[in-house]
Design a protein around this motif. Structure first.
Motif, mmCIF file in Angstrom:
data_model
loop_
_atom_site.group_PDB
_atom_site.id
_atom_site.type_symbol
_atom_site.label_atom_id
_atom_site.label_comp_id
_atom_site.label_asym_id
_atom_site.label_seq_id
_atom_site.Cartn_x
_atom_site.Cartn_y
_atom_site.Cartn_z
ATOM 1 N N LYS A 127 52.089 36.550 10.216
ATOM 2 C CA LYS A 127 50.980 35.674 10.593
ATOM 3 C C LYS A 127 50.112 35.432 9.370
ATOM 4 O O LYS A 127 49.798 36.358 8.631
ATOM 5 N N TYR A 128 49.723 34.174 9.170
ATOM 6 C CA TYR A 128 48.839 33.872 8.046
ATOM 7 C C TYR A 128 47.624 33.044 8.447
ATOM 8 O O TYR A 128 46.772 32.755 7.620
ATOM 9 N N GLY A 129 47.499 32.674 9.697
ATOM 10 C CA GLY A 129 46.338 31.907 10.127
ATOM 11 C C GLY A 129 46.464 31.468 11.574
ATOM 12 O O GLY A 129 47.400 31.857 12.275
ATOM 13 N N HIS A 130 45.496 30.657 11.994
ATOM 14 C CA HIS A 130 45.550 30.098 13.349
ATOM 15 C C HIS A 130 44.855 28.733 13.367
ATOM 16 O O HIS A 130 44.072 28.416 12.477
ATOM 17 N N ARG A 131 45.171 27.963 14.382
ATOM 18 C CA ARG A 131 44.525 26.669 14.610
ATOM 19 C C ARG A 131 43.940 26.697 16.013
ATOM 20 O O ARG A 131 44.670 26.774 17.002
ATOM 21 N N ARG A 132 42.631 26.612 16.088
ATOM 22 C CA ARG A 132 41.933 26.647 17.367
ATOM 23 C C ARG A 132 42.271 25.398 18.190
ATOM 24 O O ARG A 132 42.300 24.284 17.688
ATOM 25 N N ASP A 133 42.561 25.626 19.457
ATOM 26 C CA ASP A 133 42.804 24.560 20.445
ATOM 27 C C ASP A 133 43.967 23.639 20.059
ATOM 28 O O ASP A 133 44.036 22.493 20.518
ATOM 29 N N TYR A 134 44.901 24.102 19.264
ATOM 30 C CA TYR A 134 46.027 23.276 18.803
ATOM 31 C C TYR A 134 46.870 22.756 19.969
ATOM 32 O O TYR A 134 47.346 21.634 19.947
ATOM 33 N N TYR A 135 47.063 23.583 20.986
ATOM 34 C CA TYR A 135 47.877 23.205 22.145
ATOM 35 C C TYR A 135 47.022 22.764 23.328
ATOM 36 O O TYR A 135 47.524 22.640 24.439
ATOM 37 N N GLY A 136 45.736 22.546 23.099
ATOM 38 C CA GLY A 136 44.807 22.184 24.161
ATOM 39 C C GLY A 136 43.654 23.187 24.191
ATOM 40 O O GLY A 136 43.661 24.180 23.467
ATOM 41 N N ALA A 137 42.671 22.918 25.014
ATOM 42 C CA ALA A 137 41.480 23.771 25.080
ATOM 43 C C ALA A 137 41.866 25.214 25.391
ATOM 44 O O ALA A 137 42.554 25.487 26.379
ATOM 45 N N LYS A 139 43.923 27.068 23.799
ATOM 46 C CA LYS A 139 45.323 27.368 23.486
ATOM 47 C C LYS A 139 45.538 27.264 21.980
ATOM 48 O O LYS A 139 45.978 26.236 21.476
ATOM 49 N N ASP A 140 45.213 28.356 21.304
ATOM 50 C CA ASP A 140 45.304 28.384 19.854
ATOM 51 C C ASP A 140 46.747 28.530 19.378
ATOM 52 O O ASP A 140 47.592 29.099 20.085
ATOM 53 N N ALA A 141 46.992 28.061 18.171
ATOM 54 C CA ALA A 141 48.299 28.250 17.533
ATOM 55 C C ALA A 141 48.178 29.384 16.512
ATOM 56 O O ALA A 141 47.199 29.476 15.792
ATOM 57 N N VAL A 142 49.184 30.238 16.510
ATOM 58 C CA VAL A 142 49.313 31.264 15.488
ATOM 59 C C VAL A 142 50.250 30.682 14.425
ATOM 60 O O VAL A 142 51.344 30.202 14.744
ATOM 61 N N LEU A 143 49.819 30.687 13.168
ATOM 62 C CA LEU A 143 50.608 30.171 12.064
ATOM 63 C C LEU A 143 51.376 31.324 11.440
ATOM 64 O O LEU A 143 50.808 32.380 11.144
ATOM 65 N N MET A 144 52.686 31.112 11.247
ATOM 66 C CA MET A 144 53.545 32.173 10.723
ATOM 67 C C MET A 144 54.447 31.626 9.629
ATOM 68 O O MET A 144 54.752 30.430 9.613
ATOM 69 N N SER A 145 54.879 32.511 8.741
ATOM 70 C CA SER A 145 55.796 32.102 7.679
ATOM 71 C C SER A 145 56.773 33.223 7.357
ATOM 72 O O SER A 145 56.564 34.387 7.701
ATOM 73 N N LEU A 146 57.863 32.831 6.700
ATOM 74 C CA LEU A 146 58.905 33.765 6.304
ATOM 75 C C LEU A 146 59.434 33.360 4.941
ATOM 76 O O LEU A 146 59.765 32.190 4.716
#
Length: 149
Positions: A127-137, A139-146
């Protein structure tokens, strides 16, 4: 009853209708048909399907720019969940991306999608971050990388 044999292969345009059925049956905001078609026809995109019992049991799509790629969707048919198909699909995509020179993969996942988060963490995504309400009110998105190297 024996588990069905799973065949992972590149998606074809003939698969789009079945992929769309997966989308509409599994995702709140399904992708449009043209977006799925472009995963198959665009040189910078890839789409793999898992076939079981003669039907598409799941798919994964990715888009690449230079040496990085973003996984846009991975969907497993409800009937086939919990059988390792998502893991097999994801590993096949990661192998294909690495073989093509991709060194870093990104994705975002809804914060409360525990099965997906477990899969990605099992595959060493961080996990490297998040986006608030990305999928709707709410419903935050968790940002991930590999890193693939």
């Amino acid at each position: 009853m024996a588990e069905p044999e799973i065949i992972i292969r590149p998606a074809e345009l003939d698969d789009v209708s079945e992929i769309m059925e997966l989308e509409t049956g599994s995702i709140v905001h399904p992708w449009e048909r043209k977006a799925i078609e472009s995963l198959i026809t665009d040189d910078n995109k890839r789409c793999l399907v898992a076939v079981a019992d003669g039907k598409i049991a799941g798919y994964v799509g990715a888009e690449s720019v230079l040496d990085e790629s973003n996984i846009g969707n991975i969907v497993t048919h409800k009937e086939f969940r919990g059988k390792g198909i998502g893991t097999k699909l994801f590993l096949a995509m990661l192998d294909e991306l690495k073989a093509s020179g991709i060194v870093k993969v990104f994705l975002e996942v809804e914060h409360d999608n525990v099965p997906a988060l477990r899969l990605y963490e099992k595959l060493r995504f961080v996990k490297y971050g998040h986006r608030r309400d990305y999928y709707g009110a709410g419903k935050d998105a968790v940002l991930m990388s590999l890193d693939l190297d």
